[in-house]
Write an enzyme that holds these catalytic residues in place. Sequence first.
Site, PDB file in Angstrom:
ATOM      1  N   HIS A 144      -2.703  -2.735  -8.787  1.00  0.00           N
ATOM      2  CA  HIS A 144      -2.108  -3.359  -7.601  1.00  0.00           C
ATOM      3  C   HIS A 144      -3.169  -4.174  -6.879  1.00  0.00           C
ATOM      4  O   HIS A 144      -4.278  -3.704  -6.629  1.00  0.00           O
ATOM      5  CB  HIS A 144      -1.565  -2.294  -6.642  1.00  0.00           C
ATOM      6  CG  HIS A 144      -1.088  -2.886  -5.348  1.00  0.00           C
ATOM      7  ND1 HIS A 144       0.130  -3.520  -5.234  1.00  0.00           N
ATOM      8  CD2 HIS A 144      -1.682  -2.978  -4.128  1.00  0.00           C
ATOM      9  CE1 HIS A 144       0.276  -3.958  -3.990  1.00  0.00           C
ATOM     10  NE2 HIS A 144      -0.813  -3.651  -3.303  1.00  0.00           N
TER      11      HIS A 144
ATOM     12  N   ASP B 262      10.077   2.484   3.317  1.00  0.00           N
ATOM     13  CA  ASP B 262       9.007   1.501   3.493  1.00  0.00           C
ATOM     14  C   ASP B 262       9.565   0.139   3.882  1.00  0.00           C
ATOM     15  O   ASP B 262       8.995  -0.546   4.723  1.00  0.00           O
ATOM     16  CB  ASP B 262       8.179   1.372   2.216  1.00  0.00           C
ATOM     17  CG  ASP B 262       7.099   0.309   2.357  1.00  0.00           C
ATOM     18  OD1 ASP B 262       6.217   0.484   3.215  1.00  0.00           O
ATOM     19  OD2 ASP B 262       7.163  -0.712   1.657  1.00  0.00           O
TER      20      ASP B 262
ATOM     21  N   ARG C 189       7.293  -2.864  11.614  1.00  0.00           N
ATOM     22  CA  ARG C 189       5.877  -3.055  11.950  1.00  0.00           C
ATOM     23  C   ARG C 189       5.562  -4.532  12.133  1.00  0.00           C
ATOM     24  O   ARG C 189       4.748  -4.914  12.976  1.00  0.00           O
ATOM     25  CB  ARG C 189       4.988  -2.462  10.850  1.00  0.00           C
ATOM     26  CG  ARG C 189       4.941  -0.936  10.853  1.00  0.00           C
ATOM     27  CD  ARG C 189       4.368  -0.401   9.554  1.00  0.00           C
ATOM     28  NE  ARG C 189       3.092  -1.023   9.253  1.00  0.00           N
ATOM     29  CZ  ARG C 189       2.667  -1.289   8.012  1.00  0.00           C
ATOM     30  NH1 ARG C 189       3.416  -1.017   6.979  1.00  0.00           N
ATOM     31  NH2 ARG C 189       1.496  -1.849   7.824  1.00  0.00           N
TER      32      ARG C 189
ATOM     33  N   SER D 164       2.190   2.552   2.912  1.00  0.00           N
ATOM     34  CA  SER D 164       3.169   1.557   2.464  1.00  0.00           C
ATOM     35  C   SER D 164       2.889   1.149   1.018  1.00  0.00           C
ATOM     36  O   SER D 164       3.783   1.154   0.169  1.00  0.00           O
ATOM     37  CB  SER D 164       3.125   0.329   3.377  1.00  0.00           C
ATOM     38  OG  SER D 164       3.933  -0.710   2.871  1.00  0.00           O
TER      39      SER D 164
ATOM     40  N   LYS E  63       5.007   2.931  -2.690  1.00  0.00           N
ATOM     41  CA  LYS E  63       5.693   2.097  -3.682  1.00  0.00           C
ATOM     42  C   LYS E  63       5.085   2.304  -5.066  1.00  0.00           C
ATOM     43  O   LYS E  63       5.796   2.394  -6.059  1.00  0.00           O
ATOM     44  CB  LYS E  63       5.603   0.619  -3.293  1.00  0.00           C
ATOM     45  CG  LYS E  63       6.406   0.246  -2.049  1.00  0.00           C
ATOM     46  CD  LYS E  63       6.562  -1.242  -1.897  1.00  0.00           C
ATOM     47  CE  LYS E  63       5.296  -1.933  -1.464  1.00  0.00           C
ATOM     48  NZ  LYS E  63       5.026  -1.837  -0.024  1.00  0.00           N
TER      49      LYS E  63
END
Length: 433
Positions: free
Chosen positions: A82, A161, A168, A183, A187
């Site tokens: 990621h 999320d 947010r 967050s 995921k």
Amino acid sequence: MRMVDIIAKKRDGHELTKEEISFFVQGYADNKIPDYQASAFTMAVLFRGMTKKETGYLTDAMMHSGETVDLSVLGSVVVDKHSTGGVGDKTSLVVGPLVASCGAKVAKMSGRGLGHTGGTLDKMESIPGMRIFLTQEEFINQLRNVGLAIIGQTAEIDPADKKLYALRDVTATVESIPLIASSIMSKKLASGSNAILLDVKFGSGAFMKTFDDAKTLAKAMVEIGDELHRDTRAILTDMDQPLGFAVGNSLEVKEAIDTLNGHGPKDFIELCIQAGSIMLEQAGIVKTLEEGRKKIEGQIANGEGLKKLAEFVAAQGGDASYITDPSKFPLAAHQVEIKANKAGYIRRIDSLSIGISAMKLGAGRETMEEAIDMAAGVVLRKKVGDRVEVGDVLAVAHTNKENVEDVYKDIHDAFEFQDEYLEVPNIVHAYIH
């Protein structure tokens, strides 16, 4: 249990229990807790922070707010990479095939680009026919047969999320490290991988502007992974100039193909080799990073990484002939050279400015509803540390738009110069594991 008591407890700096955090997450996901209480809670977290345990509880609760993918049926380590987002970041399209070509399973749920950062899904869709949504059965079968699958996140994955992120965004609580970390990790964990490599960017083109902030976020995410028994590691990489040369969807896919052919930009090749080496170690394919580096370099040299990219594209419905013949990608009507009006060594290339310029040329979107011009973008001809003379080409703007001279000027002004030679910093600044 009452939400007002949980808000007060966090406001006063006390540690919340697993049950209290689960009550908030599930209640908010089920529309039982109103936005104004969720806003108060996220603001309390922003000011008071969260302990390692609390952040782990929050991530776990968010991960289980919807469907989770079970990849244990594959009977092997499944690794995911990621990136926190950057300009010119096409790493997954190179590292995924390279690592999969070595025998590892690489599963990735990715996102679309918004603003100045590009999304892997958009880049994939510049290849005709590419499917970005697979059923869970198709996802698992592709991992079993090809070893690589990159898909979009479904609405059923981590719904808490989605709601919390949107909240947010409009309540000035995006910057909270525990909220950012949970967050991202919720995921990643919901998508089923049991080993995760995080590429945490810092600099002008990244969400985290400083090395120290990026390191804090990376450590928080690695701690969450450890808390939830996943092999999680992080590299901190420089985004004070765009990654590689190409910024823009099909332009970046072509650069990924060049890289797998052994002709990629130095900074991008180095990042891919280091990331791939770590992922191979996580997958148990190699015992050391040095062995991993040799294996990744070998898969570039023998063309196996490129073959795997073509196989992956075909498996997801894409036209793999674009991988073997990148000249099939359509070019923008206008390719405008941006030339230097001064001489010197390039000190910095403002990634944020290049990313926004690429977006204005058509390569990105300011809202999720906007269409993208897959051929648009910016291709750098010079990088930090290069010597430039007056009249040298700094970059080429690719666009189908007319009257965008102001964008051409912005691209030129993104390059900063100095008189003295300078050492180019390494792309990877730290490795946290």
